[in-house]
Design a protein around this motif. Structure first.
Motif, short mmCIF file in Angstrom:
data_model
loop_
_atom_site.label_atom_id
_atom_site.label_comp_id
_atom_site.label_asym_id
_atom_site.label_seq_id
_atom_site.Cartn_x
_atom_site.Cartn_y
_atom_site.Cartn_z
N THR A 1 28.27 40.42 26.99
CA THR A 1 27.91 39.19 27.69
C THR A 1 28.21 39.36 29.17
N VAL A 2 27.50 38.61 29.97
CA VAL A 2 27.72 38.64 31.42
C VAL A 2 29.13 38.16 31.72
N GLU A 3 29.56 37.11 31.03
CA GLU A 3 30.89 36.56 31.28
C GLU A 3 31.99 37.58 31.00
N GLN A 4 31.86 38.31 29.89
CA GLN A 4 32.89 39.30 29.56
C GLN A 4 32.87 40.46 30.56
N GLU A 5 31.70 40.87 30.97
CA GLU A 5 31.60 41.94 31.97
C GLU A 5 32.23 41.50 33.30
N LEU A 6 31.99 40.25 33.69
CA LEU A 6 32.59 39.75 34.92
C LEU A 6 34.10 39.68 34.79
N LYS A 7 34.59 39.22 33.64
CA LYS A 7 36.03 39.15 33.42
C LYS A 7 36.65 40.54 33.48
N ASP A 8 36.03 41.51 32.84
CA ASP A 8 36.53 42.89 32.89
C ASP A 8 36.56 43.40 34.33
N TYR A 9 35.50 43.10 35.09
CA TYR A 9 35.45 43.54 36.48
C TYR A 9 36.56 42.89 37.30
N LEU A 10 36.80 41.58 37.08
CA LEU A 10 37.87 40.90 37.80
C LEU A 10 39.24 41.48 37.44
N ASP A 11 39.45 41.79 36.16
CA ASP A 11 40.72 42.39 35.73
C ASP A 11 40.94 43.73 36.43
N LYS A 12 39.90 44.56 36.48
CA LYS A 12 40.02 45.87 37.14
C LYS A 12 40.25 45.71 38.64
N THR A 13 39.56 44.75 39.24
CA THR A 13 39.73 44.50 40.68
C THR A 13 41.14 44.01 40.96
N TYR A 14 41.65 43.13 40.10
CA TYR A 14 43.02 42.62 40.24
C TYR A 14 44.02 43.78 40.20
N GLU A 15 43.85 44.68 39.23
CA GLU A 15 44.77 45.82 39.10
C GLU A 15 44.66 46.77 40.28
N ARG A 16 43.46 46.90 40.85
CA ARG A 16 43.25 47.81 41.97
C ARG A 16 43.80 47.23 43.28
N ILE A 17 43.67 45.92 43.46
CA ILE A 17 44.00 45.30 44.74
C ILE A 17 45.44 44.77 44.80
N VAL A 18 45.91 44.13 43.74
CA VAL A 18 47.23 43.50 43.76
C VAL A 18 48.29 44.57 43.53
N PRO A 19 49.31 44.64 44.39
CA PRO A 19 50.37 45.65 44.23
C PRO A 19 51.08 45.52 42.87
N ALA A 20 51.54 46.64 42.35
CA ALA A 20 52.15 46.70 41.02
C ALA A 20 53.35 45.76 40.89
N ASN A 21 54.20 45.69 41.91
CA ASN A 21 55.38 44.81 41.81
C ASN A 21 54.98 43.33 41.75
N VAL A 22 53.90 42.96 42.42
CA VAL A 22 53.42 41.58 42.37
C VAL A 22 52.80 41.30 41.00
N ARG A 23 52.05 42.26 40.47
CA ARG A 23 51.48 42.09 39.12
C ARG A 23 52.59 41.92 38.09
N GLU A 24 53.68 42.69 38.24
CA GLU A 24 54.82 42.58 37.32
C GLU A 24 55.44 41.18 37.41
N TYR A 25 55.58 40.68 38.62
CA TYR A 25 56.13 39.33 38.82
C TYR A 25 55.23 38.29 38.15
N VAL A 26 53.94 38.40 38.38
CA VAL A 26 52.99 37.44 37.80
C VAL A 26 53.03 37.51 36.27
N GLU A 27 53.08 38.70 35.72
CA GLU A 27 53.13 38.85 34.26
C GLU A 27 54.41 38.23 33.69
N ASN A 28 55.53 38.41 34.38
CA ASN A 28 56.78 37.79 33.93
C ASN A 28 56.67 36.27 33.95
N ARG A 29 56.04 35.73 34.96
CA ARG A 29 55.84 34.28 35.02
C ARG A 29 54.94 33.80 33.90
N LEU A 30 53.92 34.59 33.58
CA LEU A 30 53.02 34.23 32.49
C LEU A 30 53.76 34.22 31.15
#
Length: 123
Positions: free
Chosen positions: A28-57
């Motif tokens: 689906t277009v929606e799933q492809e867009l979500k996958d793209y956003l996830d990859k972009t998030y991992e590429r752009i957001v620094p690892a320590n910030v992603r870790e902080y966000v995941e802990n908050r989640l």
């Protein structure tokens, strides 16, 4: 986890063609867009910030439960009192139904407060 809906403008004809060909791949277009956003998030957001966000989640469900409890505790006193009275009334009614009726009471005696509550609750 809270989610935010993203809206973008895209030419209808191109979207129709994309949906047609992506459907052949059982995607689906929606799933492809979500996958793209996830990859972009991992590429752009620094690892320590992603870790902080995941802990908050991970902590969010616990915080939501605590917030609900705090909200109940912060209710105005009359509302909390009403809830506790209702619980007490329910316990009293249950006890009254389980206990045999006293035979010493005459028929013309005024109903007790407990009996009035039982009558009003049955309406």
């Amino acid at each position: 986890m809270r989610e935010t809906e993203l809206k973008i403008l895209f030419p209808t004809e191109r979207l129709d063609a994309l949906r047609f060909f992506i459907g052949k791949k059982e995607l689906t277009v929606e799933q492809e867009l979500k996958d793209y956003l996830d990859k972009t998030y991992e590429r752009i957001v620094p690892a320590n910030v992603r870790e902080y966000v995941e802990n908050r989640l991970d902590q969010t469900p616990t915080q939501e439960e605590a917030s609900e409890q705090e909200a109940q505790e912060s209710q105005p006193e009359p509302q909390r009192e009403r809830q506790s009275r209702q619980s007490r009334r329910q316990r009293e009614q249950t006890a009254a139904e389980a206990a045999p009726a006293p035979e010493s009471q005459t028929e013309d005696a005024a109903p007790t407060e407990e009996e009035n509550q039982g009558m009003s609750m049955s309406i």
